[in-house]
Design a protein around this motif. Structure first.
Motif, mmCIF file in Angstrom:
data_model
loop_
_atom_site.group_PDB
_atom_site.id
_atom_site.type_symbol
_atom_site.label_atom_id
_atom_site.label_comp_id
_atom_site.label_asym_id
_atom_site.label_seq_id
_atom_site.Cartn_x
_atom_site.Cartn_y
_atom_site.Cartn_z
ATOM 1 N N ASN A 1 -10.488 -5.019 4.430
ATOM 2 C CA ASN A 1 -11.294 -4.623 5.517
ATOM 3 C C ASN A 1 -12.512 -5.527 5.644
ATOM 4 O O ASN A 1 -13.494 -5.468 4.808
ATOM 5 C CB ASN A 1 -11.645 -2.995 5.449
ATOM 6 C CG ASN A 1 -12.197 -2.543 6.456
ATOM 7 O OD1 ASN A 1 -13.192 -3.160 7.180
ATOM 8 N ND2 ASN A 1 -11.972 -1.280 6.765
ATOM 9 N N GLY A 15 -3.995 5.319 5.220
ATOM 10 C CA GLY A 15 -5.252 4.515 5.590
ATOM 11 C C GLY A 15 -5.463 4.347 6.970
ATOM 12 O O GLY A 15 -6.301 3.404 7.488
ATOM 13 N N CYS A 16 -4.574 4.652 7.882
ATOM 14 C CA CYS A 16 -4.539 4.336 9.283
ATOM 15 C C CYS A 16 -4.940 5.388 10.177
ATOM 16 O O CYS A 16 -4.851 6.533 9.917
ATOM 17 C CB CYS A 16 -3.036 3.921 9.888
ATOM 18 S SG CYS A 16 -2.497 2.436 9.129
ATOM 19 N N SER A 17 -5.557 5.233 11.285
ATOM 20 C CA SER A 17 -6.160 6.020 12.126
ATOM 21 C C SER A 17 -4.799 7.079 12.800
ATOM 22 O O SER A 17 -5.252 8.135 13.486
ATOM 23 C CB SER A 17 -7.038 5.731 13.232
ATOM 24 O OG SER A 17 -6.294 4.854 14.173
ATOM 25 N N ARG A 76 -1.898 8.382 8.448
ATOM 26 C CA ARG A 76 -3.305 8.782 8.121
ATOM 27 C C ARG A 76 -3.534 8.774 6.603
ATOM 28 O O ARG A 76 -4.402 8.222 5.992
ATOM 29 C CB ARG A 76 -3.655 9.997 8.678
ATOM 30 C CG ARG A 76 -3.969 10.186 9.962
ATOM 31 C CD ARG A 76 -4.160 11.505 10.465
ATOM 32 N NE ARG A 76 -4.585 11.507 12.049
ATOM 33 C CZ ARG A 76 -4.554 12.368 13.033
ATOM 34 N NH1 ARG A 76 -4.380 13.707 12.422
ATOM 35 N NH2 ARG A 76 -4.814 12.504 14.169
ATOM 36 N N CYS A 114 -6.259 2.243 -1.941
ATOM 37 C CA CYS A 114 -6.567 2.956 -0.825
ATOM 38 C C CYS A 114 -6.138 4.357 -1.002
ATOM 39 O O CYS A 114 -5.033 4.764 -1.865
ATOM 40 C CB CYS A 114 -5.897 2.579 0.208
ATOM 41 S SG CYS A 114 -5.885 3.332 1.898
ATOM 42 N N GLY A 115 -6.949 5.225 -0.638
ATOM 43 C CA GLY A 115 -6.494 6.735 -0.713
ATOM 44 C C GLY A 115 -6.738 7.371 -2.360
ATOM 45 O O GLY A 115 -6.616 8.267 -2.544
ATOM 46 N N ALA A 165 -12.000 5.666 -4.543
ATOM 47 C CA ALA A 165 -12.076 5.356 -3.035
ATOM 48 C C ALA A 165 -12.911 6.293 -2.262
ATOM 49 O O ALA A 165 -13.555 6.183 -1.165
ATOM 50 C CB ALA A 165 -10.911 4.744 -2.324
ATOM 51 N N ASN A 166 -12.120 7.581 -2.287
ATOM 52 C CA ASN A 166 -12.815 8.809 -1.491
ATOM 53 C C ASN A 166 -14.144 8.991 -1.706
ATOM 54 O O ASN A 166 -14.866 9.523 -0.897
ATOM 55 C CB ASN A 166 -11.651 9.933 -1.582
ATOM 56 C CG ASN A 166 -10.426 9.469 -1.070
ATOM 57 O OD1 ASN A 166 -10.101 8.890 -0.201
ATOM 58 N ND2 ASN A 166 -9.468 10.347 -1.699
ATOM 59 N N TYR A 185 -10.325 -2.248 -0.622
ATOM 60 C CA TYR A 185 -8.939 -1.786 -1.104
ATOM 61 C C TYR A 185 -8.245 -3.065 -1.625
ATOM 62 O O TYR A 185 -8.164 -3.990 -0.975
ATOM 63 C CB TYR A 185 -8.108 -1.174 -0.098
ATOM 64 C CG TYR A 185 -8.668 0.241 0.668
ATOM 65 C CD1 TYR A 185 -9.305 1.139 -0.199
ATOM 66 C CD2 TYR A 185 -8.650 0.246 1.942
ATOM 67 C CE1 TYR A 185 -9.967 2.164 0.426
ATOM 68 C CE2 TYR A 185 -9.384 1.386 2.585
ATOM 69 C CZ TYR A 185 -9.866 2.242 1.817
ATOM 70 O OH TYR A 185 -10.457 3.631 2.174
ATOM 71 N N ARG A 238 0.965 -1.182 0.088
ATOM 72 C CA ARG A 238 -0.038 -0.098 -0.012
ATOM 73 C C ARG A 238 0.974 1.096 0.038
ATOM 74 O O ARG A 238 0.766 2.304 -0.613
ATOM 75 C CB ARG A 238 -0.972 -0.004 1.412
ATOM 76 C CG ARG A 238 -1.874 1.238 1.524
ATOM 77 C CD ARG A 238 -2.841 1.140 2.430
ATOM 78 N NE ARG A 238 -3.555 -0.125 2.563
ATOM 79 C CZ ARG A 238 -4.627 -0.264 3.351
ATOM 80 N NH1 ARG A 238 -4.639 0.388 4.591
ATOM 81 N NH2 ARG A 238 -5.221 -1.281 3.296
ATOM 82 N N ASP A 270 -4.561 -2.962 -3.012
ATOM 83 C CA ASP A 270 -3.395 -2.581 -2.902
ATOM 84 C C ASP A 270 -2.090 -3.328 -3.485
ATOM 85 O O ASP A 270 -1.611 -4.000 -2.684
ATOM 86 C CB ASP A 270 -2.805 -1.647 -1.482
ATOM 87 C CG ASP A 270 -3.701 -0.856 -0.963
ATOM 88 O OD1 ASP A 270 -4.214 0.303 -1.912
ATOM 89 O OD2 ASP A 270 -3.981 -0.718 0.134
#
Length: 289
Positions: free
Chosen positions: A112, A57-59, A54, A209-210, A214-215, A222, A4, A224
């Motif tokens: 996910n 894709g991570c918090s 972020r 992702c990103g 996707a947005n 995803y 990713r 990747d």
């Protein structure tokens, strides 16, 4: 996670790319390093490291380290063995198969599951499902339509941008579009997804992702995959997309229950009537001779 990061690297800010390069070069060291150390070794600020986490894709920082650790512990090989003109058939076959296996493992380990569950529920309740894709993704769209139409759901697959652009404008609420794209940056596909959303339909994307696709999607799944599509047609990304559509098809089939099972059994019986029995073709040829 490593796949990713490499896929998203060109889209990151220059300072975030420094963090990406550090992670790709020394992933095991990053797992055990504190935020301040990573920022210092990458030559950036601590807030930049957090923004990088972020962006992939991570918090946050800790969530990123957990995902990275999971990637390294999964056993999925992160090796790119490019083919060359001097490869013997045995080496060529090994490289292609190894890359395909590695890609499927990476996508499986980072899919996910919450998003998959939402996508299955959405598709099972859909009044109509349309699959959009271009090129190799268009072939995946056609394959997905072949799976879903047998479930009794009105389905269609479009790989022509003009056609799915017009089709998206006349969708009704309750309809679902599954948009498939390796890059998630094809303008025509993005526009059709936007038109579908404006019409009241939901959009499930199978993409990176990103990415812009996707947005804007209602639900994003995803895939990747690091792949050079400038020389060869997409191969490993296509396999990843096919696998994800298989997961969705099986999930919807299970969701629809015994009634669908009876319907599929009826379809299988019809196919059996169209197949030759063992030896039929041989005996026919002998008679003609």
């Amino acid at each position: 996670m490593l796949a990713r990061i490499e896929s998203l690297r060109p889209e990151l800010r220059r300072s975030e790319q420094k963090v990406a390069d550090l992670v790709l070069e020394r992933p095991n060291a990053v797992i055990n390093a504190p935020l301040a150390t990573i920022a210092e070794e990458a030559g950036v600020s601590e807030p930049t490291v957090i923004r990088f986490c972020r962006a992939v894709g991570c918090s946050g920082f800790q969530d990123f380290k957990l995902h990275l650790a999971g990637s390294l512990a999964s056993g999925a090989p992160y090796i790119y063995s490019g083919v060359s003109a001097t490869d013997k058939p045995a080496d060529l076959a090994a490289k292609v198969f190894d890359r395909s296996i590695s890609t499927l493992m990476q996508v499986r380990n980072h899919l996910n599951i919450d998003a998959v569950e939402k996508a299955v529920d959405t598709l099972a309740a859909a009044s109509r499902v349309e699959f959009y894709g271009h090129g190799a993704s268009g072939i995946v769209a056609m394959d997905a339509q072949h799976k879903f139409f047998r479930m009794g759901i009105p389905t269609v697959a479009y790989n022509d941008p003009h056609t799915h652009g017009m089709a998206a404008t006349i969708l009704q609420p309750g309809s679902v579009v599954v948009a498939i794209s390796h890059t998630g940056r094809t303008r025509d596909l993005l526009r059709s997804a936007e038109l579908a959303l404006e019409a009241g339909a939901k959009v499930i994307s199978i993409t990176a992702c990103g990415s812009p696709l996707a947005n804007i999607s209602t639900i994003a799944l995803y895939a990747d995959v690091t792949e050079d599509t400038d020389v060869y047609t997409p191969m490993t990304s296509r396999m990843a997309h096919l696998a994800i559509t298989d997961v969705l098809a099986v999930g919807v089939a299970l969701k629809r229950g015994p009634e669908l099972a009876a319907q599929l059994e009826k379809s299988k019986r019809n196919l059996q009537e169209k197949r030759l029995r063992d030896g039929t073709l041989i005996s026919t040829k002998r008679q003609e001779g």
